[in-house]
Design an enzyme around this catalytic site. Structure first.
Site, PDB file in Angstrom:
ATOM      1  N   CYS A  83      39.318  33.329  78.547  1.00 53.85           N
ATOM      2  CA  CYS A  83      38.989  32.283  77.537  1.00 53.85           C
ATOM      3  C   CYS A  83      37.409  32.418  77.338  1.00 53.85           C
ATOM      4  CB  CYS A  83      39.338  30.959  78.060  1.00 53.85           C
ATOM      5  SG  CYS A  83      39.255  29.507  76.790  1.00 53.85           S
ATOM      6  N   HIS A 116      45.053  31.630  79.595  1.00 51.53           N
ATOM      7  CA  HIS A 116      44.664  31.280  80.986  1.00 51.53           C
ATOM      8  C   HIS A 116      45.946  31.711  82.082  1.00 51.53           C
ATOM      9  CE1 HIS A 116      40.955  29.247  80.458  1.00 51.53           C
ATOM     10  NE2 HIS A 116      41.500  28.711  79.231  1.00 51.53           N
ATOM     11  N   GLU A 172      45.212  32.160  85.317  1.00 48.59           N
ATOM     12  CA  GLU A 172      45.266  31.486  86.213  1.00 48.59           C
ATOM     13  C   GLU A 172      45.887  30.173  86.498  1.00 48.59           C
ATOM     14  OE1 GLU A 172      41.780  29.822  84.176  1.00 48.59           O
ATOM     15  OE2 GLU A 172      43.164  31.478  84.024  1.00 48.59           O
TER      16      GLU A 172
END
Length: 231
Positions: free
Chosen positions: A88, A197, A199
């Site tokens: 990002c 994302h 994560e």
């Protein structure tokens, strides 16, 4: 010996703790790196996390590229020696640093997008995607206001021809990115930037899936093998 993966914190970073947690879940040691220190502390790889570095003033990532830490990171990454994952805002920083071509601009809707997003993995030859299979679809999280990837036609054609598109959006383009591109890599395959994302998708308890964990387990396998990547 446990791999050490640095996670950089800039003023305005907000996903650094999540990235560090993903690194730990994959089996590596997360190492906190501060933007104002021109010292990578001997880490084996680096994650530039999401957020709003320096408040997104000027352009997203435009000030972060001048952080002291980047003076060591950029040449190491450009040489192919240091694997770097930009997520990002981290992707924006990589583009502003000219480690990756193109730029990230306002979403075509002019609205912030926050949704679960399906991606198709196009390139499994990078340091960060070896755990996936080509064409595999994964569910991760997308949350950004300036996530539309743009580049001139020549650059887009070159990315396509050299297999440097890493992931694409599936099920509709959420932000107007050219050619549905969600992430790309450099010519060495050690630097990868993506807007969604992974994560936030490392376990089913807290995310829409655990399918983002492959980005972090991939770098461990790459470091253990000690072999060059093939973008």
């Amino acid at each position: 010996m446990t791999a050490r993966v640095g996670v950089v914190t800039f003023p305005g970073s907000l996903d650094d703790k999540d990235a560090a947690r993903a690194v730990a879940l994959a089996g590596a040691e997360p190492v906190s790196l501060w933007h104002a220190d021109a010292d990578l502390r001997g880490v084996d790889a680096v994650v530039l996390p999401g957020g709003f570095s320096y408040g997104d003033y000027l352009r997203c990532g435009a000030i972060a590229r001048f952080a002291p830490l980047m003076s060591e990171l950029v040449p190491a990454a450009r040489s192919g020696a240091l694997p770097v994952l930009g997520i990002c805002n981290g992707f924006q920083i990589l583009c502003e640093s000219h480690l990756l071509p193109g730029a990230l601009t306002r979403n075509s809707s002019l609205r912030f997008v926050n949704r679960d997003q399906v991606l198709r993995v196009e390139n499994t030859g990078t340091a960060w995607t070896g755990a996936y299979t080509e064409g595999q679809e994964i569910l991760v999280v997308l949350k950004s206001g300036e996530g539309s990837y743009v580049a001139d036609e020549h650059t887009l054609d070159e990315l396509e021809a050299t297999g440097r598109v890493v992931v694409r959006y599936v099920g509709g383009n959420p932000n107007g990115s050219r050619r549905d591109i969600a992430g790309i890599t450099n010519e060495h395959g050690n630097v990868v930037g993506l807007m969604p994302h992974p994560e936030h998708a490392v376990e089913t308890l807290t995310g829409p899936s655990d399918e983002g964990l492959g980005f972090f387990s991939s770098i461990l396998a790459h470091l253990a093998a000690g072999s060059p990547v093939n973008a």
